[in-house]
Write a protein that holds these residues in place. Structure first.
Motif, PDB file in Angstrom:
ATOM      1  N   CYS A  46       0.872  -1.171   0.000  1.00 28.65           N
ATOM      2  CA  CYS A  46       0.000   0.000   0.000  1.00 28.65           C
ATOM      3  C   CYS A  46       0.912   1.225   0.000  1.00 28.65           C
ATOM      4  O   CYS A  46       1.579   1.507   1.001  1.00 28.65           O
ATOM      5  CB  CYS A  46      -0.908  -0.017   1.227  1.00 28.65           C
ATOM      6  N   PHE A  47       0.956   1.928  -1.129  1.00 31.45           N
ATOM      7  CA  PHE A  47       2.001   2.922  -1.347  1.00 31.45           C
ATOM      8  C   PHE A  47       1.486   4.356  -1.202  1.00 31.45           C
ATOM      9  O   PHE A  47       0.333   4.651  -1.511  1.00 31.45           O
ATOM     10  CB  PHE A  47       2.615   2.727  -2.736  1.00 31.45           C
ATOM     11  N   SER A  48       2.383   5.238  -0.775  1.00 28.68           N
ATOM     12  CA  SER A  48       2.074   6.665  -0.686  1.00 28.68           C
ATOM     13  C   SER A  48       1.962   7.248  -2.096  1.00 28.68           C
ATOM     14  O   SER A  48       2.327   6.614  -3.092  1.00 28.68           O
ATOM     15  CB  SER A  48       3.174   7.395   0.085  1.00 28.68           C
ATOM     16  N   ASP A  49       1.488   8.492  -2.173  1.00 24.50           N
ATOM     17  CA  ASP A  49       1.379   9.148  -3.474  1.00 24.50           C
ATOM     18  C   ASP A  49       2.743   9.288  -4.146  1.00 24.50           C
ATOM     19  O   ASP A  49       2.876   9.072  -5.362  1.00 24.50           O
ATOM     20  CB  ASP A  49       0.744  10.534  -3.313  1.00 24.50           C
ATOM     21  N   ASN A  50       3.757   9.630  -3.373  1.00 27.02           N
ATOM     22  CA  ASN A  50       5.102   9.758  -3.942  1.00 27.02           C
ATOM     23  C   ASN A  50       5.632   8.413  -4.434  1.00 27.02           C
ATOM     24  O   ASN A  50       6.253   8.326  -5.501  1.00 27.02           O
ATOM     25  CB  ASN A  50       6.057  10.359  -2.911  1.00 27.02           C
ATOM     26  N   GLU A  51       5.389   7.359  -3.657  1.00 27.74           N
ATOM     27  CA  GLU A  51       5.830   6.020  -4.070  1.00 27.74           C
ATOM     28  C   GLU A  51       5.096   5.580  -5.328  1.00 27.74           C
ATOM     29  O   GLU A  51       5.687   4.948  -6.212  1.00 27.74           O
ATOM     30  CB  GLU A  51       5.603   5.026  -2.933  1.00 27.74           C
ATOM     31  N   PHE A  52       3.815   5.928  -5.428  1.00 30.18           N
ATOM     32  CA  PHE A  52       3.056   5.559  -6.613  1.00 30.18           C
ATOM     33  C   PHE A  52       3.580   6.291  -7.846  1.00 30.18           C
ATOM     34  O   PHE A  52       3.685   5.705  -8.935  1.00 30.18           O
ATOM     35  CB  PHE A  52       1.573   5.854  -6.415  1.00 30.18           C
ATOM     36  N   ARG A  53       3.948   7.563  -7.698  1.00 32.14           N
ATOM     37  CA  ARG A  53       4.554   8.291  -8.820  1.00 32.14           C
ATOM     38  C   ARG A  53       5.867   7.635  -9.235  1.00 32.14           C
ATOM     39  O   ARG A  53       6.184   7.539 -10.424  1.00 32.14           O
ATOM     40  CB  ARG A  53       4.774   9.755  -8.445  1.00 32.14           C
ATOM     41  N   GLN A  54       6.627   7.174  -8.249  1.00 29.94           N
ATOM     42  CA  GLN A  54       7.883   6.474  -8.550  1.00 29.94           C
ATOM     43  C   GLN A  54       7.612   5.193  -9.332  1.00 29.94           C
ATOM     44  O   GLN A  54       8.315   4.875 -10.297  1.00 29.94           O
ATOM     45  CB  GLN A  54       8.620   6.159  -7.250  1.00 29.94           C
ATOM     46  N   ILE A  55       6.600   4.439  -8.928  1.00 34.69           N
ATOM     47  CA  ILE A  55       6.220   3.215  -9.641  1.00 34.69           C
ATOM     48  C   ILE A  55       5.884   3.542 -11.099  1.00 34.69           C
ATOM     49  O   ILE A  55       6.361   2.876 -12.026  1.00 34.69           O
ATOM     50  CB  ILE A  55       5.021   2.532  -8.952  1.00 34.69           C
ATOM     51  N   LYS A  56       5.091   4.564 -11.317  1.00 41.55           N
ATOM     52  CA  LYS A  56       4.694   4.924 -12.680  1.00 41.55           C
ATOM     53  C   LYS A  56       5.895   5.373 -13.509  1.00 41.55           C
ATOM     54  O   LYS A  56       6.007   5.010 -14.690  1.00 41.55           O
ATOM     55  CB  LYS A  56       3.616   5.999 -12.657  1.00 41.55           C
ATOM     56  N   ASP A  57       6.788   6.144 -12.899  1.00 42.58           N
ATOM     57  CA  ASP A  57       7.988   6.579 -13.626  1.00 42.58           C
ATOM     58  C   ASP A  57       8.868   5.382 -13.998  1.00 42.58           C
ATOM     59  O   ASP A  57       9.408   5.306 -15.106  1.00 42.58           O
ATOM     60  CB  ASP A  57       8.789   7.567 -12.777  1.00 42.58           C
ATOM     61  N   ILE A  79      -0.153  -3.584  -6.495  1.00 45.47           N
ATOM     62  CA  ILE A  79      -0.549  -2.528  -5.564  1.00 45.47           C
ATOM     63  C   ILE A  79      -1.842  -2.936  -4.862  1.00 45.47           C
ATOM     64  O   ILE A  79      -2.803  -3.374  -5.512  1.00 45.47           O
ATOM     65  CB  ILE A  79      -0.778  -1.189  -6.302  1.00 45.47           C
ATOM     66  N   LEU A  80      -1.865  -2.791  -3.540  1.00 43.01           N
ATOM     67  CA  LEU A  80      -3.055  -3.053  -2.735  1.00 43.01           C
ATOM     68  C   LEU A  80      -3.528  -1.762  -2.069  1.00 43.01           C
ATOM     69  O   LEU A  80      -2.754  -0.813  -1.919  1.00 43.01           O
ATOM     70  CB  LEU A  80      -2.757  -4.096  -1.656  1.00 43.01           C
ATOM     71  N   ASP A  81      -4.806  -1.754  -1.655  1.00 41.11           N
ATOM     72  CA  ASP A  81      -5.307  -0.614  -0.892  1.00 41.11           C
ATOM     73  C   ASP A  81      -5.217  -0.913   0.605  1.00 41.11           C
ATOM     74  O   ASP A  81      -4.727  -1.979   1.016  1.00 41.11           O
ATOM     75  CB  ASP A  81      -6.729  -0.227  -1.334  1.00 41.11           C
ATOM     76  N   VAL A  82      -5.705   0.002   1.420  1.00 44.71           N
ATOM     77  CA  VAL A  82      -5.537  -0.123   2.869  1.00 44.71           C
ATOM     78  C   VAL A  82      -6.313  -1.306   3.457  1.00 44.71           C
ATOM     79  O   VAL A  82      -6.005  -1.775   4.555  1.00 44.71           O
ATOM     80  CB  VAL A  82      -5.965   1.180   3.594  1.00 44.71           C
ATOM     81  N   ASP A  83      -7.309  -1.792   2.720  1.00 44.51           N
ATOM     82  CA  ASP A  83      -8.113  -2.911   3.198  1.00 44.51           C
ATOM     83  C   ASP A  83      -7.665  -4.255   2.625  1.00 44.51           C
ATOM     84  O   ASP A  83      -8.339  -5.265   2.807  1.00 44.51           O
ATOM     85  CB  ASP A  83      -9.592  -2.671   2.866  1.00 44.51           C
TER      86      ASP A  83
END
Length: 253
Positions: free
Chosen positions: A66-77, A94-98
């Motif tokens: 479950c990744f932060s917004d910055n980590e998700f941007r890193q994944i996309k890059d 990628i999973l969500d909080v649940d």
């Protein structure tokens, strides 16, 4: 056809796996973290030197999925650059909080992966409902799911692996975690067609001078003068066993 993917932590391991007959390489870094995104240099060398399919792992850190917004941007890059380099596939999850598949984010990742095979990695083993996750990943269009059957080892997870393999309407179910020569036949008998293994051995450092009492991690007993590397003989033996199993099943058919 029965296929063997080998998890490789670096270019030397990838070349050893290729020489031994592996069908595909999952390229990673940081084995102590369970695998992280490989470096730029490792990716560039893999494109130049490895001729079998290489699917780089995209995972910005260890721990949960479950990744932060910055980590998700890193994944996309990272995904975008891996695609630009021309790799045929990528390994991501990628999973969500649940503990459910993060559909919104995975749709963005899938759009960036157009033209590449996507393997949803062992984040699947931490998801809340594996059967629901299978349906969602099918709808997303992933090529395969790497899973231990939600157990510590794939051998322990065989009941779920078998069920997933029978239910799947698209993604290949690829068993991983503790897949080795001694239990290979169990996965073949369960009907699985792709297996994932590190097929590794510990090798000693080439260093003659060895400083005692200093570790590069917080785990003081870590041995800095040995490391896990792909065992080419093991990969070759596993491939030979899979070829025999495929030949036997073809004869029966």
């Amino acid at each position: 056809m029965l296929k063997l993917e080998v998890c490789c932590y670096g270019i030397d391991c990838a070349l050893a796996a290729q020489t031994a007959g592996a069908d595909r390489v999952e390229l990673c870094a940081a084995p102590s973290e369970g695998g992280l995104t490989p470096s730029a240099g490792s990716l560039l060398q893999a494109r130049e030197a490895v001729s079998i399919p290489v699917h780089p792992l995209v995972r910005p850190r260890g721990g949960d999925f479950c990744f932060s917004d910055n980590e998700f941007r890193q994944i996309k890059d990272d995904v975008a650059w891996i695609r630009e380099l021309g790799f045929p596939g990528v390994v991501v999850g990628i999973l969500d909080v649940d503990g459910h598949i993060d559909i919104v984010r995975m749709k963005q990742v899938m759009a960036l992966c157009a033209g590449m095979e996507v393997t949803f990695h062992r984040a699947f083993d931490l998801c809340h409902n594996p059967l629901t996750a299978l349906r969602q990943l099918t709808d997303l269009g992933v090529a395969r799911i790497l899973t231990s059957g939600q157990q510590q080892s794939a051998e322990s997870g065989l009941p779920l692996l078998r069920e997933l393999n029978q239910l799947t309407q698209g993604p290949i179910i690829m068993a991983g975690a503790g897949v080795r020569m001694s239990n290979l036949h169990k996965f073949v008998e369960a009907g699985l067609h792709e297996l994932h293994s590190s097929a590794s051995q510990r090798i000693a450092s080439a260093m003659r001078y060895r400083k005692a009492g200093v570790s590069m991690t917080s785990v003081a007993e870590t041995d800095e003068f040995s490391r896990a590397c792909v065992d080419g003989d093991m990969v070759e033996a596993m491939k030979a066993s899979l070829s025999l199993s495929f030949g036997s099943s073809a004869s029966v058919a």
